[in-house]
Structure formats: C-alpha cells, structure tokens
Design a protein around this motif. Sequence first.
Motif, PDB file in Angstrom:
ATOM      1  N   LEU A  24      30.223  37.947  34.272  1.00 20.12           N
ATOM      2  CA  LEU A  24      30.422  39.183  35.111  1.00 20.12           C
ATOM      3  C   LEU A  24      28.877  39.988  35.199  1.00 20.12           C
ATOM      4  O   LEU A  24      28.685  40.867  36.210  1.00 20.12           O
ATOM      5  CB  LEU A  24      31.298  39.999  34.492  1.00 20.12           C
ATOM      6  CG  LEU A  24      32.924  39.306  34.728  1.00 20.12           C
ATOM      7  CD1 LEU A  24      33.897  40.031  33.727  1.00 20.12           C
ATOM      8  CD2 LEU A  24      33.213  39.137  36.189  1.00 20.12           C
ATOM      9  N   ALA A  27      26.996  38.775  37.714  1.00 20.18           N
ATOM     10  CA  ALA A  27      27.474  39.059  39.057  1.00 20.18           C
ATOM     11  C   ALA A  27      27.164  40.591  39.379  1.00 20.18           C
ATOM     12  O   ALA A  27      26.644  40.843  40.651  1.00 20.18           O
ATOM     13  CB  ALA A  27      29.025  38.872  39.001  1.00 20.18           C
ATOM     14  N   VAL A  33      30.599  39.091  43.553  1.00 19.68           N
ATOM     15  CA  VAL A  33      32.086  39.262  43.393  1.00 19.68           C
ATOM     16  C   VAL A  33      32.543  37.809  42.573  1.00 19.68           C
ATOM     17  O   VAL A  33      32.612  36.861  43.524  1.00 19.68           O
ATOM     18  CB  VAL A  33      32.894  39.720  44.410  1.00 19.68           C
ATOM     19  CG1 VAL A  33      34.496  39.721  43.876  1.00 19.68           C
ATOM     20  CG2 VAL A  33      32.540  41.191  44.870  1.00 19.68           C
ATOM     21  N   ILE A  34      32.956  38.028  41.484  1.00 16.64           N
ATOM     22  CA  ILE A  34      33.525  36.737  40.902  1.00 16.64           C
ATOM     23  C   ILE A  34      35.143  36.642  41.122  1.00 16.64           C
ATOM     24  O   ILE A  34      35.762  37.706  40.909  1.00 16.64           O
ATOM     25  CB  ILE A  34      33.165  36.471  39.252  1.00 16.64           C
ATOM     26  CG1 ILE A  34      31.615  36.721  39.132  1.00 16.64           C
ATOM     27  CG2 ILE A  34      33.723  35.273  38.819  1.00 16.64           C
ATOM     28  CD1 ILE A  34      30.945  35.207  39.822  1.00 16.64           C
ATOM     29  N   GLU A  35      35.680  35.667  41.694  1.00 18.89           N
ATOM     30  CA  GLU A  35      37.044  35.460  41.885  1.00 18.89           C
ATOM     31  C   GLU A  35      37.432  34.734  40.522  1.00 18.89           C
ATOM     32  O   GLU A  35      36.952  33.626  40.061  1.00 18.89           O
ATOM     33  CB  GLU A  35      37.299  34.498  42.970  1.00 18.89           C
ATOM     34  CG  GLU A  35      36.984  35.172  44.254  1.00 18.89           C
ATOM     35  CD  GLU A  35      37.676  34.247  45.559  1.00 18.89           C
ATOM     36  OE1 GLU A  35      37.706  32.973  45.434  1.00 18.89           O
ATOM     37  OE2 GLU A  35      37.787  34.979  46.589  1.00 18.89           O
ATOM     38  N   ILE A  36      38.243  35.408  40.021  1.00 16.05           N
ATOM     39  CA  ILE A  36      38.801  34.695  38.409  1.00 16.05           C
ATOM     40  C   ILE A  36      40.252  34.445  38.723  1.00 16.05           C
ATOM     41  O   ILE A  36      41.235  35.297  38.892  1.00 16.05           O
ATOM     42  CB  ILE A  36      38.611  35.799  37.458  1.00 16.05           C
ATOM     43  CG1 ILE A  36      37.458  36.177  37.239  1.00 16.05           C
ATOM     44  CG2 ILE A  36      39.394  35.180  36.421  1.00 16.05           C
ATOM     45  CD1 ILE A  36      37.175  37.499  36.196  1.00 16.05           C
ATOM     46  N   SER A  68      33.165  44.003  40.443  1.00 15.47           N
ATOM     47  CA  SER A  68      32.370  42.736  40.160  1.00 15.47           C
ATOM     48  C   SER A  68      33.411  41.667  40.211  1.00 15.47           C
ATOM     49  O   SER A  68      33.139  40.387  40.212  1.00 15.47           O
ATOM     50  CB  SER A  68      31.779  42.914  38.799  1.00 15.47           C
ATOM     51  OG  SER A  68      32.510  42.981  37.763  1.00 15.47           O
ATOM     52  N   PHE A  69      34.715  41.761  40.223  1.00 14.96           N
ATOM     53  CA  PHE A  69      35.541  40.478  40.074  1.00 14.96           C
ATOM     54  C   PHE A  69      37.046  40.873  40.933  1.00 14.96           C
ATOM     55  O   PHE A  69      37.338  42.163  40.995  1.00 14.96           O
ATOM     56  CB  PHE A  69      35.971  40.295  38.599  1.00 14.96           C
ATOM     57  CG  PHE A  69      36.935  41.378  38.143  1.00 14.96           C
ATOM     58  CD1 PHE A  69      38.185  41.167  37.964  1.00 14.96           C
ATOM     59  CD2 PHE A  69      36.255  42.494  37.155  1.00 14.96           C
ATOM     60  CE1 PHE A  69      39.062  41.988  37.084  1.00 14.96           C
ATOM     61  CE2 PHE A  69      36.940  43.365  36.597  1.00 14.96           C
ATOM     62  CZ  PHE A  69      38.105  43.207  36.596  1.00 14.96           C
ATOM     63  N   LYS A  70      37.530  39.546  41.299  1.00 16.55           N
ATOM     64  CA  LYS A  70      38.739  39.734  41.965  1.00 16.55           C
ATOM     65  C   LYS A  70      39.861  38.700  41.330  1.00 16.55           C
ATOM     66  O   LYS A  70      39.396  37.675  41.073  1.00 16.55           O
ATOM     67  CB  LYS A  70      38.612  39.296  43.479  1.00 16.55           C
ATOM     68  CG  LYS A  70      40.049  39.471  44.179  1.00 16.55           C
ATOM     69  CD  LYS A  70      39.486  38.897  45.700  1.00 16.55           C
ATOM     70  CE  LYS A  70      41.126  38.589  46.364  1.00 16.55           C
ATOM     71  NZ  LYS A  70      40.673  38.165  47.797  1.00 16.55           N
TER      72      LYS A  70
END
Length: 95
Positions: A24, A27, A33-36, A68-70
Amino acid sequence: MLHLAQLMEDKSYPDSGRELYKILLDAICNSKVIEINMTGVDGLPSMFLNTSLGPLIQEKGLSVLKKSFKLLNVSKSQIERINQYFEDYEAGKRK
C-alpha cells in the motif's frame, strides 16, 4: 489484484501486515489504487491491522490511505471491522 488470503497464507499476522503495508505504501507513493480481494479472509485481527493500516494512517493520513485501495468480495463484518479500526484511529484510541 491482490488476494489478501494468499498474502496472509503461511505467515504470522504481523508479517503479513508488514507485507501489505509495503504494497500500500508503494501504491500511495506512485498514485495507484490496489484492488484487494477479500475472498477467503477469515478475520482481520489487530496484530494484522496494527502492522499494515495503522502505520500508514500515522505516516500518510487516513484520507490518503483510503484512496490507495479498493476492497472486492468483502463481507459486511470485514467492512465493519475496518471502519471500526479507522474510527478508533480518528478518536485517538489507536496510535
């Protein structure tokens, strides 16, 4: 896409948390944007969150971290756990 269950596999919660932290942070530093994918993740204990999301909140701020994430395939209980963790940080209960 990052499969969190695979990242956590065969690692302690603190070790897998530190690995997510690095992903992260990268990112954030690269405006990505990191897809988790949360499929197969049984729980999000404090030992994991304190080494992943916690340091990022302290270093970069909650609003930056959230961008930073989804999360994908996330359960209601997982969302509630993460939101509670964020609320605790904002209220000063976690540092």
